[in-house]
Each structure stands twice: as C-alpha cells, then as structure tokens.
Design a protein around this motif. Structure first.
Motif, PDB file in Angstrom:
ATOM      1  N   PHE A  91       0.833  -1.208   0.000  1.00  0.00           N
ATOM      2  CA  PHE A  91       0.000   0.000   0.000  1.00  0.00           C
ATOM      3  C   PHE A  91       0.867   1.258   0.000  1.00  0.00           C
ATOM      4  O   PHE A  91       0.525   2.253  -0.651  1.00  0.00           O
ATOM      5  CB  PHE A  91      -0.935   0.010   1.217  1.00  0.00           C
ATOM      6  CG  PHE A  91      -1.928   1.144   1.179  1.00  0.00           C
ATOM      7  CD1 PHE A  91      -3.095   1.027   0.441  1.00  0.00           C
ATOM      8  CD2 PHE A  91      -1.680   2.332   1.858  1.00  0.00           C
ATOM      9  CE1 PHE A  91      -4.006   2.080   0.374  1.00  0.00           C
ATOM     10  CE2 PHE A  91      -2.582   3.384   1.800  1.00  0.00           C
ATOM     11  CZ  PHE A  91      -3.747   3.256   1.060  1.00  0.00           C
ATOM     12  N   THR A  92       1.999   1.217   0.692  1.00  0.00           N
ATOM     13  CA  THR A  92       2.894   2.379   0.739  1.00  0.00           C
ATOM     14  C   THR A  92       3.396   2.742  -0.652  1.00  0.00           C
ATOM     15  O   THR A  92       3.409   3.923  -1.030  1.00  0.00           O
ATOM     16  CB  THR A  92       4.091   2.106   1.666  1.00  0.00           C
ATOM     17  OG1 THR A  92       3.613   1.801   2.976  1.00  0.00           O
ATOM     18  CG2 THR A  92       5.023   3.309   1.731  1.00  0.00           C
ATOM     19  N   ILE A  93       3.824   1.743  -1.413  1.00  0.00           N
ATOM     20  CA  ILE A  93       4.324   2.021  -2.767  1.00  0.00           C
ATOM     21  C   ILE A  93       3.226   2.636  -3.620  1.00  0.00           C
ATOM     22  O   ILE A  93       3.449   3.610  -4.357  1.00  0.00           O
ATOM     23  CB  ILE A  93       4.868   0.731  -3.428  1.00  0.00           C
ATOM     24  CG1 ILE A  93       6.017   0.150  -2.595  1.00  0.00           C
ATOM     25  CG2 ILE A  93       5.339   1.024  -4.850  1.00  0.00           C
ATOM     26  CD1 ILE A  93       7.161   1.101  -2.340  1.00  0.00           C
ATOM     27  N   ALA A  94       2.007   2.099  -3.519  1.00  0.00           N
ATOM     28  CA  ALA A  94       0.879   2.666  -4.261  1.00  0.00           C
ATOM     29  C   ALA A  94       0.613   4.101  -3.818  1.00  0.00           C
ATOM     30  O   ALA A  94       0.344   4.992  -4.650  1.00  0.00           O
ATOM     31  CB  ALA A  94      -0.363   1.801  -4.056  1.00  0.00           C
ATOM     32  N   ASP A  95       0.700   4.349  -2.520  1.00  0.00           N
ATOM     33  CA  ASP A  95       0.456   5.684  -1.976  1.00  0.00           C
ATOM     34  C   ASP A  95       1.495   6.680  -2.470  1.00  0.00           C
ATOM     35  O   ASP A  95       1.165   7.819  -2.851  1.00  0.00           O
ATOM     36  CB  ASP A  95       0.474   5.605  -0.440  1.00  0.00           C
ATOM     37  CG  ASP A  95      -0.008   6.873   0.237  1.00  0.00           C
ATOM     38  OD1 ASP A  95      -0.912   7.533  -0.309  1.00  0.00           O
ATOM     39  OD2 ASP A  95       0.518   7.207   1.317  1.00  0.00           O
ATOM     40  N   GLN A 100      -7.069   1.795  -7.485  1.00  0.00           N
ATOM     41  CA  GLN A 100      -8.154   2.311  -6.651  1.00  0.00           C
ATOM     42  C   GLN A 100      -7.849   3.716  -6.139  1.00  0.00           C
ATOM     43  O   GLN A 100      -8.737   4.586  -6.127  1.00  0.00           O
ATOM     44  CB  GLN A 100      -8.413   1.363  -5.476  1.00  0.00           C
ATOM     45  CG  GLN A 100      -9.037   0.038  -5.893  1.00  0.00           C
ATOM     46  CD  GLN A 100      -9.261  -0.908  -4.725  1.00  0.00           C
ATOM     47  OE1 GLN A 100      -8.719  -0.718  -3.636  1.00  0.00           O
ATOM     48  NE2 GLN A 100     -10.056  -1.947  -4.944  1.00  0.00           N
ATOM     49  N   LEU A 101      -6.610   3.965  -5.729  1.00  0.00           N
ATOM     50  CA  LEU A 101      -6.240   5.304  -5.259  1.00  0.00           C
ATOM     51  C   LEU A 101      -6.375   6.343  -6.373  1.00  0.00           C
ATOM     52  O   LEU A 101      -6.860   7.457  -6.146  1.00  0.00           O
ATOM     53  CB  LEU A 101      -4.804   5.296  -4.729  1.00  0.00           C
ATOM     54  CG  LEU A 101      -4.571   4.578  -3.390  1.00  0.00           C
ATOM     55  CD1 LEU A 101      -3.070   4.505  -3.086  1.00  0.00           C
ATOM     56  CD2 LEU A 101      -5.305   5.271  -2.254  1.00  0.00           C
ATOM     57  N   LEU A 102      -5.960   5.974  -7.578  1.00  0.00           N
ATOM     58  CA  LEU A 102      -6.032   6.908  -8.697  1.00  0.00           C
ATOM     59  C   LEU A 102      -7.476   7.167  -9.120  1.00  0.00           C
ATOM     60  O   LEU A 102      -7.852   8.310  -9.419  1.00  0.00           O
ATOM     61  CB  LEU A 102      -5.223   6.366  -9.878  1.00  0.00           C
ATOM     62  CG  LEU A 102      -3.705   6.322  -9.681  1.00  0.00           C
ATOM     63  CD1 LEU A 102      -3.027   5.583 -10.832  1.00  0.00           C
ATOM     64  CD2 LEU A 102      -3.121   7.726  -9.541  1.00  0.00           C
TER      65      LEU A 102
END
Length: 402
Positions: free
Chosen positions: A326-330, A366-368
């Motif tokens: 999740f950190t890398i995605a964030d 999902q974050l994007l």
C-alpha cells in the motif's frame, strides 16, 4: 501426442490474467500472433523494433499495422538468438515488409541492441526503455497527448547511464521528461544482486541506518554472512561493479529478503511473487520522504526504518507485506497528484513488469480512480518487456513524423 515433423516456428502458450484494471496479458504468443494491432497513426516507413533482452519480442510496423512477434524469450543463449533472427526473417516474408528503419533499446549490452546496431539498415533509432513501456500503453489506447507515465520494473538503461526502474515521467509518443524517481541505490555485483535479494536488503538497511545496521536485533541481520557483507561493503565504498539503480523491482526484492522469504531466487521475480502471496490487505502507509529537487527523489529510508521496527515488535510479516504494497501505491498516487497540480494532466499510464503484481496494481488503481484520474494499462500486449517492442515502434514512428 508425438510427431516427427520439423518445428519451423517455436510458439509458446499465451498467458492472460484478470486484474482490478481489466484483462492483462503476461505473455502474448499462441492464439494472438501473427494478428496485427491496429494503430491510430500511420508508420511513415516500414520499420523493425527489436525489443529488449528479457521476454523478447520484436515488432514490425507498416501503414497503420503493428505486427508484434510471438514470445521469443530471454536472449541469453545461441538457440534463442537464432530464434530471434529467424523470426524476424519469417515475419518480414509474412508481412511483405522490408524495414527502412530499425529501433533498439539504449542498453549497449542487450543482444537485441547489438543486432540492431550491426544491421545493414541505415536508419537507426534508439528509444529509452521506460519511455517505450509507457508508449506501448499509449499506442494500444490511441493516446497522443501528454500523459503521466509510471514505469516500474527491475532495471532499464536510463538517459543518464544509470539503471532506472521506478520512474514517473511526463510523456507523449515523441519524447518524455523525467518528473520523479526512487532514490538511487547501489546494485552490488550487478546481475548477481538480482539473483541474490539479500544483497539489496543489506543495501537498504545501510541506506536507512548506516553501518549501525549490523547491530539491529532482527532475524535478517542475525543470519547475515558477515564475510560476504564485508566484501560487498568494500565494493560499494569503492564503487566496484555497483551500478546505481532506481529499480522498484529491487526494492521488492529487498523487502522480501528482509522478511526472510527469499535470500536467493531460482527464477526472475520469485522474491516479489512470494512477497505478494503472503500479503494481507492493508490501507495504512509507512513513512517516506519526497525531495524538492528536479527531478523529485522518492526516498524510502523512513519506510525501511518502520519495517525494522515492526519486525522487532513481531508484527506478522503478512501485515508488513500488505502495508509495504500500500505504501508504494500511496507514494506513486501522491506523485500523480503533484504532476496534475503542476502540469494539468489527468491521464495516468501504468506499465513495466512490476505491474504484474496484482495487489500493487489494485491498490494504485483504486487510489487513482478515487482521485478521479483516467487510468490506462496494457491490455493487448504484456506490461513486462514482452510489450517493449510495440512501444519502441510507436516512439520511432512519432519521432520520424516530427
């Protein structure tokens, strides 16, 4: 079933999977080849793009058709090189095409690059590895305007001579600007560090803690072969066979080894695959630093410090893995927000072998989407180097049309 017929064209099985962002082809071969991909642009002249070194494919471009080859494989032995050269001859006959330009990766040691540079074709065009990754998605989706590109893989030769692999770029088909990248770290022993992830784990510990990491009370440090580390630390200090890399794949290797999942690998990507397999879903992020430089430097040393703290506090490694993903995605999503604010771009393109990691892709997608970005991934060619040749062909076409 047996037969005594000669094999004229070797063709592996294709591999397709489903992701949060839709269908993803991991290997495009039997059942897809030799059907062409329709482009929304015209190739100004017939051309041949030679692809990369691993998971090689080549691509012939003619009119508005891109003819991507079957999966050739890793160009590491004579048999595969012969298959590469024979495949090109067969496709040229099949497509009734004689290339007037040849396109290649910038890495001087790739055998596909050496083939191109030694070719009798006069017009030669070099294309940066990660630009080609992003262009492969743009070509698939018919994108011509500038996009935010996230290219994430193990290593690819950068414009500055370093080994890139964790890149955020602003790109169109003709060119790109490097906006941000993960902080360079040494790759001790070069290719050996890819086969032995413990080397990258030690490098990242040294990055975060300095030489004091040898006193850390965690299993990885307790099991480390100090005679090997002594030699390796001297190599790093003297910069002997230690090229710098920003490769995100190497960070996944390091974390997998820190969690004692894999100190050596038997095949490419084994450590990150095992890291993904154990992860439990998580919506929390570790700390990280972002510089105010140009390009922006993404520093994960604070994350490594927190992972060590979690290990010392006996946090389950499944949770650590989930939080790491999740950190890398964030990190990547926040950089896209910064680029949008500065450049006004809303289209994000994701490519590179790291995005075969479905958990990372799901988290980032999902974050994007929540941030109202338009997100594009490879659907018709692989995100790994198997799709590189399409991107090379698209970039060369755009540059020739300028």
């Amino acid at each position: 079933m047996g037969h005594n017929r000669d094999i004229h064209t070797r063709c592996d099985d294709s591999i397709v999977t489903m992701t949060e962002a839709g269908i993803q082809i991991l290997r495009r071969s039997r059942g897809y080849v030799p059907e062409s991909l329709m482009m929304n642009f015209q190739f100004p002249l017939p051309l041949l793009a030679c692809g990369g070194h691993l998971k090689n494919t080549f691509c012939l471009g003619k009119d508005n058709h891109a003819y991507l080859s079957h999966h050739i494989g890793d160009l590491e032995n004579l048999e595969t090189i012969n298959a590469f050269e024979e495949g090109i001859e067969q496709f040229q006959q099949l497509c009734d095409l004689q290339p007037e330009a040849i396109v290649y990766d910038l890495h001087p040691e790739y055998l596909s690059t050496k083939f191109a540079l030694q070719s009798s074709i006069a017009q030669k065009i070099g294309v940066q590895h990660h630009h080609a990754h992003i262009a492969s998605v743009m070509a698939e989706h018919g994108l011509k305007e500038s996009v935010i590109g996230i290219a994430a893989d193990g290593t690819g030769f950068g414009s500055d001579g370093m080994l890139w692999g964790g890149e955020i770029i602003v790109a169109d088909l003709a060119g790109f600007e490097r906006y941000a990248h993960f902080k360079y770290v040494p790759l001790p022993g070069g290719e050996k560090a890819i086969r032995q992830p413990w080397r990258m784990a030690a490098v990242y510990l040294q990055l975060a803690f300095g030489e004091a990491f040898i006193d850390l009370d965690i299993p990885f440090v307790q099991q480390l072969d100090w005679s090997k580390w002594d030699v390796m630390s001297q190599m790093i200090a003297k910069k002997l066979n230690c090229p710098n890399t920003s490769g995100l794949g190497r960070l996944f290797d390091a974390v997998a080894s820190l969690l004692l999942l894999r100190s050596e690998v038997d095949y490419e990507g084994q450590a990150p695959i095992e890291l993904e397999m154990i992860a439990t879903p998580c919506n929390e992020s570790y700390l990280f630093d972002i510089s105010n430089t140009v390009p922006v430097i993404l520093d994960v040393a604070p994350m490594i410090e927190e992972i060590v703290s979690d290990l010392q506090n006996q946090v389950p490694i499944a949770r650590i893995s989930g939080k790491f993903h999740f950190t890398i995605a964030d990190i990547l999503a926040k950089q896209c927000q910064r680029v949008r604010k500065e450049a006004g771009l809303n289209r994000v393109v994701l490519s590179g072998g790291v995005f075969q990691n479905r958990l990372l892709l799901k988290n980032l997608f999902q974050l994007l989407i929540r941030s109202e970005f338009q997100v594009y991934i490879n659907h018709k060619v692989p995100p790994n180097d198997g799709g590189l040749s399409l991107g090379q062909a698209a970039v060369a076409s755009a540059q020739l049309n300028q």
